[in-house]
Write an enzyme that holds these catalytic residues in place. Structure first.
Site, PDB file in Angstrom:
ATOM      1  CD  GLU A  21      -2.715   1.304   2.479  1.00 17.57           C
ATOM      2  OE1 GLU A  21      -3.711   0.555   2.456  1.00 17.57           O
ATOM      3  OE2 GLU A  21      -2.426   2.047   3.439  1.00 17.57           O
ATOM      4  CG  PHE A  23       0.558   7.736   2.129  1.00 20.23           C
ATOM      5  CD1 PHE A  23       0.982   9.058   2.097  1.00 20.23           C
ATOM      6  CD2 PHE A  23       1.280   6.830   2.896  1.00 20.23           C
ATOM      7  CE1 PHE A  23       2.096   9.472   2.801  1.00 20.23           C
ATOM      8  CE2 PHE A  23       2.405   7.232   3.614  1.00 20.23           C
ATOM      9  CZ  PHE A  23       2.812   8.566   3.557  1.00 20.23           C
ATOM     10  N   PRO A  24      -0.732   9.072  -1.282  1.00 23.84           N
ATOM     11  CG  PRO A  24      -2.641   9.877  -2.337  1.00 23.84           C
ATOM     12  CD  PRO A  24      -2.209   9.009  -1.201  1.00 23.84           C
ATOM     13  CD1 TRP A  53     -10.912   9.466  -1.132  1.00 22.10           C
ATOM     14  CD2 TRP A  53     -10.254   8.841  -3.169  1.00 22.10           C
ATOM     15  NE1 TRP A  53     -11.574  10.251  -2.035  1.00 22.10           N
ATOM     16  CE2 TRP A  53     -11.191   9.882  -3.298  1.00 22.10           C
ATOM     17  CE3 TRP A  53      -9.691   8.300  -4.323  1.00 22.10           C
ATOM     18  CZ2 TRP A  53     -11.580  10.379  -4.536  1.00 22.10           C
ATOM     19  CZ3 TRP A  53     -10.087   8.786  -5.548  1.00 22.10           C
ATOM     20  CH2 TRP A  53     -11.013   9.812  -5.658  1.00 22.10           C
ATOM     21  CG  HIS A  81      -7.534   2.732  -0.641  1.00 22.14           C
ATOM     22  ND1 HIS A  81      -7.309   2.775   0.721  1.00 22.14           N
ATOM     23  CD2 HIS A  81      -6.836   1.659  -1.093  1.00 22.14           C
ATOM     24  CE1 HIS A  81      -6.513   1.790   1.069  1.00 22.14           C
ATOM     25  NE2 HIS A  81      -6.204   1.098  -0.025  1.00 22.14           N
ATOM     26  CG  ASP A 113     -10.062   7.255   8.667  1.00 18.95           C
ATOM     27  OD1 ASP A 113     -10.714   6.387   9.266  1.00 18.95           O
ATOM     28  OD2 ASP A 113      -8.913   7.075   8.228  1.00 18.95           O
ATOM     29  CE1 TYR A 130     -23.838   3.315   8.473  1.00 22.54           C
ATOM     30  CE2 TYR A 130     -25.854   2.894   7.232  1.00 22.54           C
ATOM     31  CZ  TYR A 130     -25.220   3.319   8.392  1.00 22.54           C
ATOM     32  OH  TYR A 130     -25.963   3.757   9.458  1.00 22.54           O
ATOM     33  CB  ALA A 131     -18.206   0.514   3.082  1.00 22.98           C
ATOM     34  CD  GLN A 184      -7.026  -0.367  10.963  1.00 23.98           C
ATOM     35  OE1 GLN A 184      -6.127  -0.140  10.158  1.00 23.98           O
ATOM     36  NE2 GLN A 184      -7.917   0.535  11.320  1.00 23.98           N
TER      37      GLN A 184
END
Length: 618
Positions: A21, A23-24, A53, A81, A113, A130-131, A184
């Site tokens: 993974e 991240f930007p 994201w 994501h 989040d 919700y997801a 997680q």
């Protein structure tokens, strides 16, 4: 390719797989540094990567750009994501369309989040509360194009500690269309394995991928564990606490602890490991090395083709490329990104699509002037430039203006010849040795399916002084097994090639398949590469002040020299090209080459008019 398909393949092969993974980053330099790191980590052999994201979608555009770069340029299967947080339907639609256009076929659908300025999560749109709502929308809109991952929480999440309720929510997400689960981070492997069994008992049958956070420093380890509220086993605390102020010791001990955790999961039926890299490589690589799951000489990285494939939209079936961009993959992708189709099959026609402009992002010289001067110094003579090339051939310099990565192992077979040519002022830009039927599993030359054989013609691309070019061409034309192209910056082309069509310089023979010929030499591509080659030299010269000897000597080299490529068409001959240069060398290497000042237009010296790099006078 869908992640669920990759996991199924790993399961059938009983071969553990892993992913990373990223991240930007927040700065442009950080993005470039991350791209370089992703490029290097590709060689560790991840099944896929994912790109996060930003909370509230603030970094959403950069996420989309990174997904496109990873898929298209670096050939990394990428999962994007996508969150509900602060996301209206129109933003979701834009993100999904960009992922689709980038060739991405995997989405990790998350609630997300809350933005930092909000203490608790609130839905931006009733449609995506919700997801599971996001999962259903993606499925309804795109059908089976996207494999949709969802999040799992073995130890609860920020606003819910009831694990049984969270498993119910997970079941709802899977029933809505989720095809794999990523958890997680955690460190309590026994609790994780119990949680997996609970999921299975509840009827959640899709693959479950454990999220693993390597240990970089003790402070970061504690901070991330506290943030995710995950349990730290007592034995881990006892092992790490005494060395918490020694980062190297923490990484070394942490490597062993995380690797042991991974081994226990692999022994209990988990086949895939997902690493939260935090955009760093070392700690993750140390764990993978401890697990002995990364490629080595005995188990090399499988390569479908001799060059790295793009996974961009419409490019997955691409199987032919010119050899000239061998050391500049990113540039080739950028210059061909707008093609509707690509040279395919054995003899694709590369003349119909136009190569992109040289000013596009990713084509020019990398790095700042200061960085490039630090890397390549300030050459005062042609001899200084030749010495740079010698250092590169010997593995003591990591890049040149025309080669973005260190010299490869493949060059070992011809290294002495390359070093000797450069010492004499014949600057080698690109090369490959002849290969007569190496196994497709060969750790250096191999590519393609198992139980095949691969072949190569000897190839050399070299920058030649005008004082030598006539004699070299005379020697080449005496040998009917040799074909060549020679061109200068003005576009004056010389060749003995019988036609403009392609000449295959690599090919492979595999069971149950036609002969595959993935690397070629041909006229139009060479002229497009010629423009880029001289532009890069120009960019290099502009790293130095206008009146400096360094700018003068690099410009002189570009203005006067010929770029020559030579193919020995008898692949049985391992050294057939290099005797051509016996007794040839550039005289007065210590002196800068003379140059006649010429007016500049748009940063380039004015020349006669050209069409596609060829002088109208030819």
């Amino acid at each position: 390719m869908h992640i669920s398909q990759k996991l199924a393949e790993a399961e059938r092969a009983k071969k553990p797989s892993f992913s990373f993974e990223f991240f930007p980053p927040k700065t442009a330099q950080g993005v470039q540094n991350l791209y370089d790191r992703m490029d290097r980590m590709h060689d560790l052999g991840p099944s896929f990567i994912d790109v996060t994201w930003g909370a509230g979608g603030h970094l959403s555009q950069l996420t989309c750009e990174m997904v496109k770069a990873a898929q298209s340029t670096y050939g990394l299967e990428t999962c994007m994501h996508l969150t509900c947080t602060d996301m209206e339907k129109s933003k979701v639609d834009i993100a999904l369309k960009e992922a689709y256009n980038a060739g991405c076929t995997n989405i990790l659908a998350l609630r997300g989040d809350p933005p930092r300025e909000e203490e608790k999560w609130e839905a931006k749109s009733e449609q995506f509360r919700y997801a599971k709502d996001l999962v259903k929308y993606i499925k309804d809109t795109y059908g089976n194009h996207f494999d949709i991952g969802v999040a799992g929480y073995p130890e609860g999440c920020d606003d819910q500690t009831d694990n049984d309720l969270l498993i119910e929510h997970l079941k709802e997400k899977v029933d809505a269309g989720g095809t794999f689960v990523v958890t997680q981070m955690f460190y309590d492997v026994d609790n994780f394995l119990k949680w997996v069994q609970k999921c299975r008992d509840r009827g959640i049958g899709v693959p479950i991928i454990p999220g693993i956070m390597p240990i970089h420093t003790h402070a970061a380890f504690i901070r991330r564990a506290n943030w995710s509220k995950c349990n730290i086993p007592q034995a881990w605390t006892a092992a790490l606490e005494p060395v918490k102020n020694d980062d190297a010791a923490v990484r070394d001990i942490g490597k062993g602890l995380v690797a042991e955790m991974c081994r226990k999961m692999l022994e209990n039926g988990i086949i895939h490991l997902h690493f939260y890299t935090m955009n760093l490589a070392q700690a993750t690589r140390m764990v993978l090395e401890e697990l002995k799951v990364i490629p080595d000489a005995h188990t090399p990285l499988e390569k479908p083709l001799p060059w790295r494939q793009s996974l961009g939209l419409n490019r997955r079936e691409e199987n032919v490329r010119p050899i000239f961009w061998r050391n500049r993959n990113r540039s080739y992708i950028a210059r061909t990104q707008d093609w509707d189709e690509f040279p395919n099959g054995r003899w694709g026609d590369s003349r119909s699509p136009a190569f992109g402009e040289l000013d596009a992002y990713g084509i020019g010289l990398k790095g700042t002037n200061e960085q490039n001067i630090k890397l390549w110094g300030e050459p005062q003579s042609f001899k200084d430039i030749a010495n740079l090339f010698v250092r590169y051939m010997n593995g003591k310099l990591e890049s040149l203006p025309w080669s973005e990565a260190p010299i490869s192992q493949e060059a070992d077979a011809i290294k002495e010849d390359l070093v000797e040519l450069n010492r004499r002022g014949l600057l080698t830009i690109n090369s490959q040795p002849a290969v007569d039927g190496a196994k497709s599993s060969h750790p250096v030359y191999g590519w393609g399916p198992r139980n095949g054989y691969v072949f190569q013609k000897a190839y050399l691309e070299v920058l030649v002084s005008p004082e030598i070019i006539s004699e070299l061409i005379t020697r080449i034309e005496r040998n009917p097994d040799l074909t060549y192209y020679a061109v200068n910056k003005a576009g004056d082309l010389k060749t003995n090639s019988p036609a403009d069509g392609p000449n295959a310089v690599t090919w492979g023979v595999f069971p149950g398949k036609e002969i595959v010929q993935p690397t070629i030499v041909e006229t139009i591509s060479f002229l497009a590469w010629k423009d880029e080659f001289y532009r890069l030299g120009h960019d290099w010269s502009r790293c130095y002040p206008a009146a400096s000897p360094s700018r003068y000597v690099v410009q002189s080299l570009m203005e006067t020299s010929y770029l020559v490529n030579i193919v020995h068409n008898d692949f049985h001959q391992s050294r057939g090209i290099y005797p051509l240069f016996d007794g040839l060398e550039v005289t007065d290497l210590e002196k800068a080459l003379p140059i006649r000042p010429r007016p500049e237009t748009n940063g380039f010296a004015a020349t006669t008019e050209h069409t596609n790099g060829v002088s109208d006078a030819i």
